[in-house]
Design an enzyme around this catalytic site. Structure first.
Site, PDB file in Angstrom:
ATOM      1  N   ASP A  37    -114.264 -68.721  10.707  1.00  0.00           N
ATOM      2  CA  ASP A  37    -115.509 -69.740  11.511  1.00  0.00           C
ATOM      3  C   ASP A  37    -114.844 -69.304  12.503  1.00  0.00           C
ATOM      4  O   ASP A  37    -113.086 -69.584  12.667  1.00  0.00           O
ATOM      5  CB  ASP A  37    -115.908 -71.165  11.309  1.00  0.00           C
ATOM      6  CG  ASP A  37    -116.277 -71.550  12.462  1.00  0.00           C
ATOM      7  OD1 ASP A  37    -116.562 -71.106  13.640  1.00  0.00           O
ATOM      8  OD2 ASP A  37    -116.285 -73.037  12.536  1.00  0.00           O
ATOM      9  N   ASP A  80    -114.796 -69.980  30.553  1.00  0.00           N
ATOM     10  CA  ASP A  80    -115.045 -70.180  29.489  1.00  0.00           C
ATOM     11  C   ASP A  80    -116.586 -70.473  29.323  1.00  0.00           C
ATOM     12  O   ASP A  80    -117.402 -71.171  30.762  1.00  0.00           O
ATOM     13  CB  ASP A  80    -114.510 -71.801  29.390  1.00  0.00           C
ATOM     14  CG  ASP A  80    -114.335 -72.190  28.050  1.00  0.00           C
ATOM     15  OD1 ASP A  80    -114.799 -71.486  27.192  1.00  0.00           O
ATOM     16  OD2 ASP A  80    -113.360 -72.962  27.709  1.00  0.00           O
TER      17      ASP A  80
END
Length: 355
Positions: A315, A352
């Site tokens: 992850d 972002d």
């Protein structure tokens, strides 16, 4: 390592040829001495070979065919153990050679003056050392581990991390580190080299993939000590058979004493030859299997732990998870309107992907 790397066949002809050659090189007593079990088998092989030659000359303790048959089986045992170890090492070395070729083909654009992007001199990536400054543009491979000191670029790190989505690397902040072997997809960056030759991430990966220099796990060390102890016990038990046999024949006046050839064969059957011969090959093969699954094991202990893993989930924040950051309040500095602070916060988050 590519996520779409094609797995090598079990008996890849180049690897097999190299393994056969190295199986004979590993007959060096200095190499065999690291494994007490196989060293004893090697000594027995040499001893029975000498006895077989004597038997051919008519001075043998047993028929020449019997002695030579035992000798051939003992040599086969040693060579098979060497071949298994060489095969495991060969698969790792083949992957390491591919990584080395990829690294050696990269030419770095070194800047004599970081402020002048035209002061470029070209040198091989493996010759870079800490402190040099290199220029990397779109389509180029990053030649070495380093830190971005100027520019911003989109970098494909899938060859190292397996992450398919490109990442942004820019000077300043926590996104300035770049890794050798990654590819710049857009724009350009100026990178200061932060690792000397042999100390880069790619060098450490090559060493781990080869597997030959890996540290033994506590279980392997304990098992090696146990095998050495058992070998000594059975060696003492076998060597006492010869004088006992000679005494029994002399006392009873019947029968024939046991031969040295039979003692050697019995010793090899008693000692844990299979475990001793394949122990190192098993450890190296475990690291190779993990490498084929695009997982680099940092130690032999990690390989042992992986034996109990059925599903491995990797992850990376922002890839599987979603960072839903939300502002609960704006606390502007004195003299700064709250709307201006909100606009600045919004602009700072544009680069972002997460809100």
């Amino acid at each position: 390592m590519s996520m779409h790397a094609k797995a090598r066949p079990l008996f890849d002809p180049p690897i097999v040829r190299r393994a056969v050659f190295e199986a004979f090189l590993k007959l060096d007593p200095r190499h065999q001495l690291r494994n007490p079990v196989m060293f004893v088998v090697l000594v027995c092989s040499v001893l029975t070979t000498v006895l077989g030659v004597q038997a051919l000359g008519g001075h043998g303790e047993a028929p020449a065919g019997f002695v030579l048959a035992v000798s051939i089986w003992l040599w086969f045992t040693v060579l098979f153990a060497n071949f298994a170890e060489a095969m495991a090492e060969g698969r790792g070395k083949a992957q390491a050679d591919a990584l080395r070729r990829a690294r050696s083909d990269v030419m770095a654009k070194v800047l004599s003056d970081p402020a002048d992007h035209l002061s470029i001199s070209v040198m091989p990536a493996h010759a870079l050392h800490k402190g040099l400054v290199v220029f990397v543009k779109a389509g180029d491979l990053v030649p070495c581990d380093g830190e971005v000191i100027e520019g911003v670029a989109s970098v494909d790190e899938s060859a190292i991390t397996g992450e398919s989505a490109p990442v942004i690397r820019e000077s300043g902040g926590d996104r300035s580190a770049v890794t050798g072997g990654t590819r710049v997809l857009s724009d350009w960056i100026v990178v200061r080299v932060t690792a000397d030759p042999g100390q880069t991430f790619l060098d450490r990966m090559i060493a781990m993939v080869e597997g030959a220099k890996r540290q033994k796990t506590p279980n392997e060390i304990a098992l090696a000590i146990l095998l050495a102890a058992l070998t000594i016990v059975f060696l003492l038990a076998t060597t006492t058979l010869l004088p006992y046999s000679a005494y029994a024949v002399k006392a009873t006046g019947a029968g024939t004493p046991i031969t040295i050839t039979v003692c050697c064969a019995l010793l090899v059957c008693l000692i844990p030859t299979t475990i001793g011969g394949l122990l190192s090959a098993i450890g190296i093969a475990g690291m190779d299997r993990m490498t084929q699954a695009n997982v680099v094991a940092m130690s032999g202990r990690a390989v042992e732990a992986a034996g109990d893993v059925d599903v491995l989930l990797l992850d990376k924040t922002g890839t599987i998870t979603l960072g839903n950051r939300q502002a609960t309040a704006f606390l502007p500095a004195p003299g700064v309107p709250e709307s201006r602070l909100a606009d600045a916060a919004q602009l700072a988050s544009l680069a972002d992907e997460t809100p």
